[in-house]
Scaffold this motif. Structure first.
Motif, PDB file in Angstrom:
ATOM      1  N   SER A 454       0.851  -1.193   0.000  1.00  7.31           N
ATOM      2  CA  SER A 454       0.000   0.000   0.000  1.00  7.31           C
ATOM      3  C   SER A 454       0.894   1.252   0.000  1.00  7.31           C
ATOM      4  CB  SER A 454      -0.889  -0.024   1.242  1.00  7.31           C
ATOM      5  OG  SER A 454      -1.691   1.107   1.302  1.00  7.31           O
ATOM      6  N   PRO A 455       0.511   2.310  -0.679  1.00  8.80           N
ATOM      7  CA  PRO A 455      -0.758   2.592  -1.379  1.00  8.80           C
ATOM      8  C   PRO A 455      -0.744   2.256  -2.873  1.00  8.80           C
ATOM      9  CG  PRO A 455       0.504   4.591  -1.223  1.00  8.80           C
ATOM     10  CD  PRO A 455       1.347   3.525  -0.583  1.00  8.80           C
ATOM     11  N   GLN A 460      -4.283   3.793  -3.773  1.00  9.14           N
ATOM     12  CA  GLN A 460      -4.935   4.901  -3.067  1.00  9.14           C
ATOM     13  C   GLN A 460      -4.182   6.173  -3.424  1.00  9.14           C
ATOM     14  OE1 GLN A 460      -4.947   3.829   1.081  1.00  9.14           O
ATOM     15  NE2 GLN A 460      -6.552   2.293   0.836  1.00  9.14           N
ATOM     16  N   TRP A 461      -4.789   6.974  -4.277  1.00  9.46           N
ATOM     17  CA  TRP A 461      -4.098   8.124  -4.858  1.00  9.46           C
ATOM     18  C   TRP A 461      -3.625   9.111  -3.800  1.00  9.46           C
ATOM     19  CZ3 TRP A 461      -2.386   8.035  -9.631  1.00  9.46           C
ATOM     20  CH2 TRP A 461      -3.006   7.216 -10.561  1.00  9.46           C
ATOM     21  N   ARG A 462      -4.471   9.366  -2.824  1.00  7.30           N
ATOM     22  CA  ARG A 462      -4.112  10.385  -1.826  1.00  7.30           C
ATOM     23  C   ARG A 462      -2.897   9.976  -0.991  1.00  7.30           C
ATOM     24  NH1 ARG A 462      -7.187  14.641  -0.374  1.00  7.30           N
ATOM     25  NH2 ARG A 462      -9.165  14.950  -1.430  1.00  7.30           N
ATOM     26  N   ASP A 463      -2.754   8.687  -0.735  1.00  4.70           N
ATOM     27  CA  ASP A 463      -1.654   8.228   0.107  1.00  4.70           C
ATOM     28  C   ASP A 463      -0.316   8.215  -0.618  1.00  4.70           C
ATOM     29  OD1 ASP A 463      -3.644   7.922   1.893  1.00  4.70           O
ATOM     30  OD2 ASP A 463      -3.392   5.776   2.219  1.00  4.70           O
ATOM     31  N   GLN A 481      -4.898   6.859   4.404  1.00  5.60           N
ATOM     32  CA  GLN A 481      -6.064   6.012   4.604  1.00  5.60           C
ATOM     33  C   GLN A 481      -5.699   4.556   4.858  1.00  5.60           C
ATOM     34  OE1 GLN A 481      -9.225   7.377   4.869  1.00  5.60           O
ATOM     35  NE2 GLN A 481      -7.894   9.185   4.848  1.00  5.60           N
ATOM     36  N   THR A 482      -4.458   4.178   4.573  1.00  6.73           N
ATOM     37  CA  THR A 482      -4.024   2.812   4.827  1.00  6.73           C
ATOM     38  C   THR A 482      -4.153   2.451   6.294  1.00  6.73           C
ATOM     39  OG1 THR A 482      -2.448   2.985   3.006  1.00  6.73           O
ATOM     40  CG2 THR A 482      -2.103   1.202   4.566  1.00  6.73           C
ATOM     41  N   LYS A 484      -6.299   3.685   8.376  1.00  6.00           N
ATOM     42  CA  LYS A 484      -7.689   3.879   8.798  1.00  6.00           C
ATOM     43  C   LYS A 484      -7.795   4.762  10.047  1.00  6.00           C
ATOM     44  CE  LYS A 484      -9.334  -0.473   6.853  1.00  6.00           C
ATOM     45  NZ  LYS A 484     -10.018  -1.752   7.113  1.00  6.00           N
TER      46      LYS A 484
END
Length: 504
Positions: A454-455, A460-463, A481-482, A484
């Motif tokens: 991750s990301p 997950q683009w934002r991360d 967001q990884t 949470k």
């Protein structure tokens, strides 16, 4: 410790029977066997009092100043638990008569005070610990940022972290690691940011450990990680307090352990091991350049020497014609196949690196530089290797040394050896097979239930701005967001984009 008599089954009331000092001493000697347990006695008006302690663990001057002097100088004091609590100038006094609690207290540097005939005694901490002061980090050097590191003292490390994070929501929960040797530890996280499930997972894995002794945080990470057979580290240890501070505000959880000079935290991803605290303190574009440089060095370190072996063994057609002459001249005196030649030099480089790490600092640096030059030049002149391979081996070694994490750098150097062997057997196809195998392994790997890649996977683009790339701070309004996090926003993204003049 003392014998208990049950008076009433319904009321569940217990009374303790008093114990003679000689019986108490006999029980403690039987439990602590051949230890340096010491007993000191006082007598007054027929009353006897004994002070039990391990001589090597307590501060004798504190014993004289804070316990013996107040008791001897106050003649009107009643020699009992209640009387001692009124005159002893100590902040923590524990009333107990349980043998297990007394033994644990003595091992931790407590003094047990017992008056003959009383049902209870007092435990108070007068421990004398041997520890070093706050120093510069040794294994994680940095140009920018604070120049302090954790020490072996749990209390000092808590103090450092509290000074870094003056946040009322900073939580430090007590943990005990080990069954036979119970080592104190602290589970550290920020309430309202860290995911409760992540905190519970961390705490549960540590509390369920069935092991007698855990030497330090690095070993603790090995015991609670998801896949112990993987060469890649899944939980990071660091001696930098500012790295822990940054991680906690990203929703991660850390563990401080007594007698351990580093801190364990997670979950970590593959890209976390290529992040440095300098990336945060530098301008984002400079940090981005350095991070991309480290990731490029990763691929060079893993694939450069295997590519050399594959090309010289099976794929001469990919070499430019002008370079074939140079390669031919360089390898004309080498009697070994490329795969053996490469493995030999890689092994020599690892020997030099390990010798330099184990020797004293000044001698180790000399061995690394002089040994590399002398052995490399001698190997070329003796016909053991070629000049071109010396260059490629040096580039591969430099690429692995750019990794900020020592564990990840060692993992990169380890996986290079099987890829070199496979490249000598199957050429370029073997390199691709080995590379795909490691990618699949990384895709399946997890750290505390979170994807290791991750990301990037799952995407997950934002991360990406926290791991793979760096972007200006005004675009990092959301926490990764990884992990949470409960509180997903670091600041208001709309307000951050507003540019205000001084007069506004």
């Amino acid at each position: 410790m003392f014998k208990w008599k049950k008076e009433s089954k319904s009321q569940e009331v217990f009374k303790a029977h008093s114990l003679y000092i000689d019986e108490l001493k006999e029980q403690l000697k039987n439990e602590l066997l051949y230890s340096d347990i010491t007993f000191r006695h006082l007598k007054k008006n027929g009353n006897r009092i004994v002070f039990c302690f391990l001589e090597s663990l307590i501060d004798k001057s504190s014993l004289d100043e804070f316990i013996l002097a107040p008791i001897q100088n106050n003649e009107k004091i009643e020699w009992s638990v209640q009387g001692f609590t009124q005159v002893l100038p100590l902040s923590v006094l524990t009333v107990t008569n349980q043998l297990s609690e007394i033994i644990s207290g003595l091992i931790e540097g407590n003094v047990y005070i017992y008056v003959e005939g009383d049902p209870y005694g007092l435990l108070t901490n007068l421990s004398k610990t041997v520890e070093r002061g706050v120093e510069k980090p040794e294994t994680e050097s940095n140009v920018y940022g604070p120049k302090i590191s954790f020490t072996e003292s749990l209390v000092s490390n808590m103090n450092i972290l509290r000074n870094n994070l003056k946040d009322p929501n900073l939580c430090m929960q007590d943990l005990v690691v080990g069954k036979r040797v119970k080592t104190k530890a602290k589970l550290v996280y920020i309430q309202g940011i860290a995911d409760e499930e992540l905190v519970t997972t961390f705490k549960q894995r540590i509390s369920e450990l069935e092991i007698d002794y855990v030497p330090g945080n690095t070993v603790l990470g090995h015991l609670i990680e998801n896949n112990s057979w993987s060469v890649f580290p899944q939980l990071m240890t660091t001696e930098l307090p500012d790295r822990i501070s940054i991680a906690l505000y990203r929703g991660k959880v850390a563990v401080l352990m007594d007698r351990s000079p580093d801190c364990l935290y997670g979950p970590t991803t593959f890209f976390s091991y290529f992040e440095s605290t300098e990336d945060v303190y530098m301008r984002w574009n400079m940090g981005l350049f350095l991070r991309v440089l480290r990731l490029t060095a990763l691929f060079l370190s893993v694939l450069l020497t295997p590519a050399y072996v594959a090309v010289l063994t099976y794929h001469y057609e990919v070499i430019p014609s002008p370079m074939l002459v140079t390669l031919g001249e360089s390898r004309s005196k080498v009697p070994f196949p490329p795969v053996f030649e490469t493995l030999l030099l890689e092994f020599v480089i690892e020997l030099l690196r390990e010798a330099g790490a184990r020797l004293p600092t000044k001698v180790g640096q000399t061995i690394g530089i002089v040994g590399g030059i002398v052995i490399g030049q001698a190997a070329v002149q003796a016909g053991f290797t070629s000049n071109i391979l010396i260059i490629m081996i040096a580039l591969s070694a430099l690429g692995s040394f750019t990794t900020p994490s020592y564990l990840m750098g060692t993992a990169i150097r380890m996986i290079r050896f099987p890829i070199i062997i496979i490249a000598g057997i199957w050429g370029g196809i073997g390199i691709m097979v080995a590379f795909c195998f490691f990618i699949i392994h990384l895709l399946r790997l997890e750290t505390l239930g979170k994807p290791y890649l991750s990301p990037v996977y799952p995407l997950q683009w934002r991360d990406l701005g926290y791991s793979f790339f760096l972007v200006p701070y005004q675009y990092l309004a959301k926490r990764p967001q990884t992990n949470k996090p409960v509180d997903k926003e670091r600041f208001s993204e709309k307000k951050a984009k507003l540019k205000k003049d001084i007069d506004e």
